[in-house]
Design a protein around this motif. Structure first.
Motif, short mmCIF file in Angstrom:
data_model
loop_
_atom_site.label_atom_id
_atom_site.label_comp_id
_atom_site.label_asym_id
_atom_site.label_seq_id
_atom_site.Cartn_x
_atom_site.Cartn_y
_atom_site.Cartn_z
N GLY A 154 0.84 -1.19 0.00
CA GLY A 154 0.00 0.00 0.00
C GLY A 154 0.88 1.24 0.00
O GLY A 154 1.73 1.42 -0.86
N LEU A 155 0.68 2.11 1.00
CA LEU A 155 1.52 3.30 1.13
C LEU A 155 2.69 3.09 2.07
O LEU A 155 3.52 3.98 2.25
N TYR A 176 12.12 -0.27 2.93
CA TYR A 176 12.75 -0.37 1.61
C TYR A 176 12.97 1.03 1.05
O TYR A 176 12.21 1.96 1.35
N LEU A 177 14.01 1.16 0.22
CA LEU A 177 14.38 2.46 -0.34
C LEU A 177 14.62 2.36 -1.84
O LEU A 177 15.05 1.32 -2.35
N ASN A 191 17.27 -1.90 -8.78
CA ASN A 191 15.92 -2.49 -8.73
C ASN A 191 15.95 -4.02 -8.67
O ASN A 191 15.38 -4.71 -9.51
N THR A 192 16.60 -4.54 -7.65
CA THR A 192 16.74 -6.00 -7.53
C THR A 192 16.13 -6.58 -6.26
O THR A 192 16.15 -7.79 -6.07
N ASN A 196 6.27 -6.63 -2.31
CA ASN A 196 4.90 -6.87 -2.75
C ASN A 196 4.41 -5.82 -3.74
O ASN A 196 3.32 -5.95 -4.30
N ASN A 197 5.20 -4.76 -3.92
CA ASN A 197 4.82 -3.68 -4.80
C ASN A 197 6.00 -3.27 -5.68
O ASN A 197 6.52 -2.17 -5.58
N GLY A 198 6.44 -4.19 -6.51
CA GLY A 198 7.54 -3.89 -7.42
C GLY A 198 8.91 -4.13 -6.82
O GLY A 198 9.06 -4.78 -5.78
#
Length: 256
Positions: A154-155, A176-177, A191-192, A196-198
Motif C-alpha cells: 500500500g503506502l 525499503y528504499l 531495482n533488484t 509486494n509492490n515492485g
C-alpha cells in the motif's frame, strides 16, 4: 608509419586492460567496494540516533555506516567517513508514538548518505554524532547517495514494532528504499529487491533501545542491496578508440 601503428595498437591494448580491471573494485567518491563480492552491497550501521516527533509521529535521525561487504571503514573509506541522515517517515493511522505491543506503518521518508573527508565521528563513539556533522556540513561534504522510501505494501515504506523486553521498550523496523541521486546512484539504482509492490533498490532493518524518553532512541541497523560497476564511460571510450584504431588501419592500408 610503423610508429603510428604501434601507438594505435598500444593504446587499444591499454584501454582494453583498463576496461577489464574496471569490472572488479570500484571507487566512488573515495568509497571502494567489490560489486562482484558474495555479499554485494551490504553492511552494518553501528551508530544510529532516531527521534520521533511527539506531535506528528515523524521519524528522523542520523548515523554512521561502519561496515560494507564485511569490511570496516578503514578499508572501504580509508580517508573519509560515510554518514547519513533520514526523516519524513510519517505514521499511517492515529497511533503516533510506539508503546509495548504496537506496530506502526509509516509512509514517505528519505535517507541521504554523505562522504566526509574531515571525519569528526568514529565507528564506536555514539556521542560524537550530531545532526550537523552527519549531514553536508554547509556544503563541505558530498551527497554520496540519495534515497526515498519505497512503498512495499500500500503506502507503507517502513514498519516499526515495539516490544517490552525486561521492562525496557525496544523498537525494530523493516523498510525499503529507492535510489534517486548522489555520486553512487548509477551503481546502486539496480531495482533488484523484490517487494509486494515492485522492485526496490535497498532493504534495511533497524533495532533501537529507547533512550531516556519515548521520543529518542539509540540503535543500529543493517542494509542490503545490489550494486554494479558502471562501465558505460569506459565502453564509450573503447568505442571511440575502436574508431580511432580503424582509422589507423585505414591509413596503414593506404600507405601500402
Amino acid at each position: 608509419m610503423k610508429t603510428i601503428n604501434r601507438f594505435c595498437l598500444g593504446t587499444l591494448f591499454v584501454l582494453s586492460t583498463l576496461n577489464y580491471a574496471h569490472a572488479s573494485m570500484v571507487n566512488v567518491g573515495g568509497v571502494s567496494w567489490d560489486p562482484d563480492a558474495l555479499s554485494d552491497w551490504s553492511g552494518v550501521v553501528g551508530l544510529v540516533h532516531q527521534d520521533i516527533n511527539s506531535s506528528t509521529g515523524e521519524i528522523s535521525g542520523f548515523g554512521r555506516i561502519n561496515s560494507m561487504n564485511n569490511t570496516g571503514s578503514a578499508i572501504f573509506c580509508p580517508s573519509c567517513e560515510l554518514t547519513f541522515q533520514f526523516g519524513g517517515f510519517m505514521p499511517l493511522g492515529s497511533t503516533l508514538l510506539p508503546s509495548a505491543g504496537t506496530v506502526i506503518d509509516y509512509s514517505g521518508g528519505y535517507l541521504n548518505v554523505f562522504v566526509d573527508f574531515t571525519p569528526e565521528t568514529d565507528d564506536f563513539d555514539f556521542t560524537k554524532l550530531t545532526a550537523f556533522n552527519t549531514g553536508d556540513e554547509g556544503g563541505a561534504n558530498a551527497l554520496w547517495l540519495s534515497t526515498v522510501g519505497h512503498a512495499f505494501s500500500g503506502l507503507t515504506t517502513f514498519t516499526g514494532t515495539a516490544v517490552n523486553t525486561s521492562g525496557s521498550l525496544n523498537l525494530s523496523g523493516l523498510g525499503y528504499l529507492d535510489v534517486v541521486g548522489g555520486l553512487a546512484a548509477a551503481n546502486l539504482n539496480t531495482n533488484t529487491i523484490l517487494t509486494n509492490n515492485g522492485l526496490a533498490d535497498i532493504k534495511f532493518v533497524t533495532s533501537f533501545a529507547i533512550d531516556v524518553t519515548p521520543t529518542s532512541a539509540n540503535g543500529s541497523g543493517n542494509y542490503q542491496g545490489d550494486s554494479v560497476a558502471v562501465t558505460a564511460p569506459a565502453n564509450l571510450l573503447l568505442f571511440l578508440l575502436g574508431g580511432f584504431g580503424l582509422s589507423c588501419l585505414s591509413r596503414f592500408r593506404k600507405k601500402q
